[in-house]
Scaffold this motif. Structure first.
Motif, PDB file in Angstrom:
ATOM      1  N   ALA A  77       2.730  -4.282  14.408  1.00 43.43           N
ATOM      2  CA  ALA A  77       4.190  -4.442  14.352  1.00 43.43           C
ATOM      3  C   ALA A  77       4.632  -5.411  13.266  1.00 43.43           C
ATOM      4  CB  ALA A  77       4.710  -4.905  15.712  1.00 43.43           C
ATOM      5  N   ASP A  78       3.737  -6.299  12.812  1.00 44.11           N
ATOM      6  CA  ASP A  78       4.097  -7.266  11.780  1.00 44.11           C
ATOM      7  C   ASP A  78       4.130  -6.659  10.378  1.00 44.11           C
ATOM      8  OD1 ASP A  78       4.363  -9.346  13.586  1.00 44.11           O
ATOM      9  OD2 ASP A  78       2.285 -10.015  13.353  1.00 44.11           O
ATOM     10  N   ILE A  79       3.551  -5.474  10.204  1.00 40.41           N
ATOM     11  CA  ILE A  79       3.504  -4.840   8.885  1.00 40.41           C
ATOM     12  C   ILE A  79       4.872  -4.253   8.563  1.00 40.41           C
ATOM     13  CG2 ILE A  79       2.514  -2.922   7.565  1.00 40.41           C
ATOM     14  CD1 ILE A  79      -0.120  -3.468   9.039  1.00 40.41           C
ATOM     15  N   LEU A  80       5.344  -4.543   7.363  1.00 35.27           N
ATOM     16  CA  LEU A  80       6.646  -4.054   6.916  1.00 35.27           C
ATOM     17  C   LEU A  80       6.508  -2.642   6.366  1.00 35.27           C
ATOM     18  CD1 LEU A  80       9.649  -4.656   6.212  1.00 35.27           C
ATOM     19  CD2 LEU A  80       8.828  -5.553   4.014  1.00 35.27           C
ATOM     20  N   VAL A  81       7.342  -1.745   6.825  1.00 29.12           N
ATOM     21  CA  VAL A  81       7.361  -0.375   6.317  1.00 29.12           C
ATOM     22  C   VAL A  81       8.622  -0.206   5.477  1.00 29.12           C
ATOM     23  CG1 VAL A  81       7.368   2.077   6.885  1.00 29.12           C
ATOM     24  CG2 VAL A  81       6.076   0.463   8.307  1.00 29.12           C
ATOM     25  N   ILE A  82       8.423   0.159   4.222  1.00 30.69           N
ATOM     26  CA  ILE A  82       9.524   0.319   3.273  1.00 30.69           C
ATOM     27  C   ILE A  82       9.704   1.804   2.995  1.00 30.69           C
ATOM     28  CG2 ILE A  82      10.348  -0.227   0.946  1.00 30.69           C
ATOM     29  CD1 ILE A  82       8.516  -2.704   1.008  1.00 30.69           C
ATOM     30  N   ALA A  83      10.891   2.299   3.188  1.00 27.98           N
ATOM     31  CA  ALA A  83      11.161   3.715   2.925  1.00 27.98           C
ATOM     32  C   ALA A  83      10.935   4.014   1.449  1.00 27.98           C
ATOM     33  CB  ALA A  83      12.587   4.060   3.333  1.00 27.98           C
ATOM     34  N   GLU A  84      10.347   5.152   1.182  1.00 25.64           N
ATOM     35  CA  GLU A  84      10.060   5.536  -0.203  1.00 25.64           C
ATOM     36  C   GLU A  84      11.281   6.197  -0.823  1.00 25.64           C
ATOM     37  OE1 GLU A  84       6.919   8.241  -2.799  1.00 25.64           O
ATOM     38  OE2 GLU A  84       6.640   8.003  -0.655  1.00 25.64           O
ATOM     39  N   PRO A  85      11.741   5.677  -1.967  1.00 24.59           N
ATOM     40  CA  PRO A  85      12.857   6.338  -2.652  1.00 24.59           C
ATOM     41  C   PRO A  85      12.358   7.578  -3.381  1.00 24.59           C
ATOM     42  CG  PRO A  85      12.057   4.532  -3.976  1.00 24.59           C
ATOM     43  CD  PRO A  85      11.239   4.517  -2.711  1.00 24.59           C
TER      44      PRO A  85
ATOM     45  N   ASN B 207      -7.071  15.431   6.266  1.00 22.79           N
ATOM     46  CA  ASN B 207      -6.117  14.590   6.995  1.00 22.79           C
ATOM     47  C   ASN B 207      -6.812  13.401   7.633  1.00 22.79           C
ATOM     48  OD1 ASN B 207      -4.221  16.500   6.329  1.00 22.79           O
ATOM     49  ND2 ASN B 207      -4.042  17.370   8.376  1.00 22.79           N
ATOM     50  N   ARG B 208      -7.967  13.652   8.264  1.00 27.44           N
ATOM     51  CA  ARG B 208      -8.693  12.577   8.926  1.00 27.44           C
ATOM     52  C   ARG B 208      -9.194  11.554   7.908  1.00 27.44           C
ATOM     53  NH1 ARG B 208     -10.782  12.187  14.039  1.00 27.44           N
ATOM     54  NH2 ARG B 208      -8.957  13.490  14.417  1.00 27.44           N
ATOM     55  N   LEU B 209      -9.694  12.022   6.785  1.00 32.76           N
ATOM     56  CA  LEU B 209     -10.178  11.110   5.756  1.00 32.76           C
ATOM     57  C   LEU B 209      -9.037  10.250   5.208  1.00 32.76           C
ATOM     58  CD1 LEU B 209     -12.352  10.059   3.807  1.00 32.76           C
ATOM     59  CD2 LEU B 209     -11.815  12.005   2.310  1.00 32.76           C
ATOM     60  N   ALA B 210      -7.893  10.870   4.902  1.00 33.87           N
ATOM     61  CA  ALA B 210      -6.760  10.106   4.368  1.00 33.87           C
ATOM     62  C   ALA B 210      -6.307   9.050   5.362  1.00 33.87           C
ATOM     63  CB  ALA B 210      -5.606  11.055   4.025  1.00 33.87           C
ATOM     64  N   ALA B 211      -6.238   9.413   6.641  1.00 37.05           N
ATOM     65  CA  ALA B 211      -5.815   8.449   7.660  1.00 37.05           C
ATOM     66  C   ALA B 211      -6.795   7.298   7.785  1.00 37.05           C
ATOM     67  CB  ALA B 211      -5.653   9.161   9.004  1.00 37.05           C
ATOM     68  N   ARG B 212      -8.079   7.589   7.730  1.00 28.60           N
ATOM     69  CA  ARG B 212      -9.080   6.530   7.867  1.00 28.60           C
ATOM     70  C   ARG B 212      -9.124   5.630   6.625  1.00 28.60           C
ATOM     71  NH1 ARG B 212     -14.182   7.688  11.514  1.00 28.60           N
ATOM     72  NH2 ARG B 212     -13.036   8.150  13.417  1.00 28.60           N
TER      73      ARG B 212
ATOM     74  N   ILE C 233       0.860  -1.180   0.000  1.00 29.81           N
ATOM     75  CA  ILE C 233       0.000   0.000   0.000  1.00 29.81           C
ATOM     76  C   ILE C 233       0.899   1.234   0.000  1.00 29.81           C
ATOM     77  CG2 ILE C 233      -1.796   1.266   1.232  1.00 29.81           C
ATOM     78  CD1 ILE C 233      -2.457  -1.447   2.648  1.00 29.81           C
ATOM     79  N   PRO C 234       0.934   1.977  -1.102  1.00 28.59           N
ATOM     80  CA  PRO C 234       1.720   3.218  -1.106  1.00 28.59           C
ATOM     81  C   PRO C 234       0.954   4.302  -0.361  1.00 28.59           C
ATOM     82  CG  PRO C 234       0.772   2.803  -3.273  1.00 28.59           C
ATOM     83  CD  PRO C 234       0.329   1.683  -2.392  1.00 28.59           C
ATOM     84  N   ALA C 235       1.636   5.032   0.507  1.00 24.87           N
ATOM     85  CA  ALA C 235       0.943   6.016   1.345  1.00 24.87           C
ATOM     86  C   ALA C 235       1.734   7.308   1.443  1.00 24.87           C
ATOM     87  CB  ALA C 235       0.712   5.438   2.738  1.00 24.87           C
TER      88      ALA C 235
ATOM     89  N   GLY D  80       6.409   4.265   1.918  1.00 22.39           N
ATOM     90  CA  GLY D  80       6.202   5.679   2.178  1.00 22.39           C
ATOM     91  C   GLY D  80       5.903   5.914   3.641  1.00 22.39           C
ATOM     92  N   TRP D  81       4.903   6.757   3.912  1.00 19.67           N
ATOM     93  CA  TRP D  81       4.554   7.141   5.280  1.00 19.67           C
ATOM     94  C   TRP D  81       3.643   6.100   5.906  1.00 19.67           C
ATOM     95  CZ3 TRP D  81      -0.158   8.143   7.620  1.00 19.67           C
ATOM     96  CH2 TRP D  81      -0.091   8.732   8.896  1.00 19.67           C
ATOM     97  N   ALA D  82       3.882   5.787   7.163  1.00 21.53           N
ATOM     98  CA  ALA D  82       3.034   4.836   7.881  1.00 21.53           C
ATOM     99  C   ALA D  82       2.628   5.427   9.215  1.00 21.53           C
ATOM    100  CB  ALA D  82       3.766   3.516   8.093  1.00 21.53           C
ATOM    101  N   PRO D  83       1.377   5.206   9.636  1.00 23.30           N
ATOM    102  CA  PRO D  83       0.961   5.704  10.953  1.00 23.30           C
ATOM    103  C   PRO D  83       1.713   4.996  12.069  1.00 23.30           C
ATOM    104  CG  PRO D  83      -0.746   4.322   9.965  1.00 23.30           C
ATOM    105  CD  PRO D  83       0.305   4.512   8.919  1.00 23.30           C
ATOM    106  N   ALA D  84       1.839   5.666  13.190  1.00 19.61           N
ATOM    107  CA  ALA D  84       2.631   5.132  14.301  1.00 19.61           C
ATOM    108  C   ALA D  84       1.999   3.909  14.942  1.00 19.61           C
ATOM    109  CB  ALA D  84       2.829   6.221  15.354  1.00 19.61           C
TER     110      ALA D  84
END
Length: 198
Positions: A64-72, A29-34, A7-9, A56-60
């Motif tokens: 913990a099992d979800i992989l967050v990949i830095a966006e180039p 902002n609230r809509l995008a987060a939801r 999921i690109p975010a 890209g960006w991930a909520p805090a």
């Protein structure tokens, strides 16, 4: 088969700028987060949180099992290409890219993108039939598939599949078609608002 959902975010503060005439910055902002949370929940239910990645960006508060990949640098297409390389190294045999602005998406929609023959790709067009809201690519057959997100991406993705000799199936599901780009689309997301828009 090992299927990953990517999921690109964008940060919620930069997402959904085209809605500025209809929603306040707070509501955008609230809509995008939801919507991002809805996509994460649907993907996690479909394939397990351990096979979900955000580029890209991930909520805090994500699992913990979800992989967050830095966006180039280089935008969405470069980000998805980078994610594909990372996940192929993790043993992925199918990668589903899922838009983060699908307010009605559920696990069954994601499963429809995963349950394809091993050599077949899938594409979920937007409501206009011109954009791409999800792609399902088998690996290694689609390692050289070039992402073409942007205006007219559906036709370009179909042409790219043909270029590399990859069968492509259209996945026509209402929730996968209903992304939120313009004020006219907002009725599809009304249930996600804390406060109703105007």
């Amino acid at each position: 088969m090992t299927t990953w959902v990517v999921i690109p975010a964008k940060t919620t503060s930069t997402a959904k700028g085209r809605l500025a005439g209809a929603l306040s910055a707070y509501d955008r902002n609230r809509l995008a987060a939801r919507m991002l949370r809805t996509a994460i929940d649907a993907a996690s239910e479909a394939v397990g949180a351990g096979r979900v990645a955000i580029v890209g960006w991930a909520p805090a508060d994500i699992d913990a099992d979800i992989l967050v990949i830095a966006e180039p640098s280089g935008g969405l297409n470069a980000a998805l290409d980078h994610a594909r390389q990372v996940l192929a190294a993790e043993g992925a045999t199918r990668i589903v890219s899922l838009a983060a602005d699908l307010p009605q998406v559920i696990a069954a929609d994601v499963l429809a993108l995963t349950e394809l023959p091993p050599s077949c790709a899938g594409i979920a067009p937007d409501r206009h039939g011109t954009g791409t809201n999800a792609l399902s690519l088998p690996l290694p057959a689609a390692m050289n598939f070039a992402y073409h997100y942007g205006p007219g991406s559906c036709e370009r993705h179909l042409a790219e599949a043909a270029r590399i000799g990859l069968a492509m199936r259209r996945i026509e599901r209402g929730a996968l078609a209903r992304d939120i780009d313009e004020p006219a689309d907002l009725d599809d997301a009304r249930g996600l608002f804390l406060r109703q828009h105007g």
